[in-house]
Design a protein around this motif. Sequence first.
Motif, PDB file in Angstrom:
ATOM      1  N   TRP A   1       0.839  -1.199   0.000  1.00 21.37           N
ATOM      2  CA  TRP A   1       0.000   0.000   0.000  1.00 21.37           C
ATOM      3  C   TRP A   1       0.877   1.253   0.000  1.00 21.37           C
ATOM      4  N   SER A   2       1.900   1.271   0.826  1.00 24.97           N
ATOM      5  CA  SER A   2       2.806   2.429   0.871  1.00 24.97           C
ATOM      6  C   SER A   2       3.492   2.645  -0.472  1.00 24.97           C
ATOM      7  N   GLU A   3       3.914   1.578  -1.103  1.00 24.45           N
ATOM      8  CA  GLU A   3       4.589   1.697  -2.394  1.00 24.45           C
ATOM      9  C   GLU A   3       3.650   2.246  -3.463  1.00 24.45           C
ATOM     10  N   LYS A   4       2.393   1.810  -3.465  1.00 23.26           N
ATOM     11  CA  LYS A   4       1.489   2.334  -4.487  1.00 23.26           C
ATOM     12  C   LYS A   4       1.133   3.792  -4.197  1.00 23.26           C
ATOM     13  N   MET A   5       1.066   4.173  -2.934  1.00 23.62           N
ATOM     14  CA  MET A   5       0.815   5.583  -2.613  1.00 23.62           C
ATOM     15  C   MET A   5       2.027   6.441  -2.997  1.00 23.62           C
ATOM     16  N   LYS A   6       3.230   5.886  -2.856  1.00 23.17           N
ATOM     17  CA  LYS A   6       4.429   6.609  -3.284  1.00 23.17           C
ATOM     18  C   LYS A   6       4.426   6.801  -4.798  1.00 23.17           C
ATOM     19  N   ARG A   7       4.067   5.758  -5.543  1.00 26.92           N
ATOM     20  CA  ARG A   7       3.999   5.885  -7.006  1.00 26.92           C
ATOM     21  C   ARG A   7       2.994   6.959  -7.398  1.00 26.92           C
ATOM     22  N   LEU A   8       1.872   6.997  -6.697  1.00 28.56           N
ATOM     23  CA  LEU A   8       0.856   8.007  -6.968  1.00 28.56           C
ATOM     24  C   LEU A   8       1.399   9.405  -6.668  1.00 28.56           C
ATOM     25  N   PHE A   9       2.103   9.540  -5.563  1.00 28.22           N
ATOM     26  CA  PHE A   9       2.732  10.824  -5.212  1.00 28.22           C
ATOM     27  C   PHE A   9       3.634  11.297  -6.353  1.00 28.22           C
ATOM     28  N   TYR A  10       4.463  10.406  -6.850  1.00 23.26           N
ATOM     29  CA  TYR A  10       5.417  10.796  -7.885  1.00 23.26           C
ATOM     30  C   TYR A  10       4.740  11.077  -9.227  1.00 23.26           C
ATOM     31  N   LEU A  11       3.560  10.539  -9.456  1.00 21.42           N
ATOM     32  CA  LEU A  11       2.810  10.909 -10.657  1.00 21.42           C
ATOM     33  C   LEU A  11       2.347  12.359 -10.579  1.00 21.42           C
ATOM     34  N   TYR A  12       1.969  12.803  -9.386  1.00 18.20           N
ATOM     35  CA  TYR A  12       1.533  14.188  -9.207  1.00 18.20           C
ATOM     36  C   TYR A  12       2.705  15.161  -9.115  1.00 18.20           C
ATOM     37  N   ASP A  13       3.856  14.672  -8.708  1.00 19.73           N
ATOM     38  CA  ASP A  13       5.041  15.526  -8.629  1.00 19.73           C
ATOM     39  C   ASP A  13       5.625  15.664 -10.036  1.00 19.73           C
ATOM     40  N   ILE A  14       4.945  16.416 -10.867  1.00 24.52           N
ATOM     41  CA  ILE A  14       5.262  16.519 -12.288  1.00 24.52           C
ATOM     42  C   ILE A  14       6.658  17.076 -12.529  1.00 24.52           C
ATOM     43  N   ASP A  15       7.063  18.063 -11.743  1.00 24.05           N
ATOM     44  CA  ASP A  15       8.385  18.656 -11.956  1.00 24.05           C
ATOM     45  C   ASP A  15       9.503  17.893 -11.236  1.00 24.05           C
TER      46      ASP A  15
END
Length: 186
Positions: free
Chosen positions: A9-23
């Motif tokens: 769960w933490s890993e998928k939330m991290k992947r989601l975070f990095y999708l939003y961190d566009i820059d």
Amino acid sequence: MSNELNEFWSEKMKRLFYLYDIDKDGQITPADFEILADKLSTLVGQGDDKRREEYATARKALCQEIMRADANQDGKVTLEEWLDFHRQLAIELRKPGANPELLPQLTQRINTTFNMLDLNHDGHIARDEWVKTCQFFGVDKDLADNSFTQIAKGDHLEEATAKKMFFDYIKTDDPNHISNCCLCFL
């Protein structure tokens, strides 16, 4: 949650975070949403002023909802704030009898996300809308098409089904849950 599944769960939330961190600066800020909205509106061929305005409005709403995770109110969401915020949402969603529609911090985000994906506003996400958006986020076209086949009936993903999957994505720590194909869109 078991430790193994909690890690998933933490890993998928991290992947989601990095999708939003566009820059890719290690934090989510309103500037990320401006970049995202511009790129997405161009990607889907929405060059007309009306659609660009719709994406600007959606970007603003999505930004406001995601920035709720900014616990210290410094104008940026760190990975730690992101994980803490989503952990609390997942806990709320897992409570017996929980109604996900009553979580305003997630409901508005899911509604906005759905509306951004439903390009022609016909109340469902078509296969081509899904595949285009997946490709935008770096998902292989065939993989995107196969995931759509798993979650949709025919060539349309109905609004209620899509929204339920988006809620399930946040709360589930099951690596085999069908909602994990929603990574790109929350």
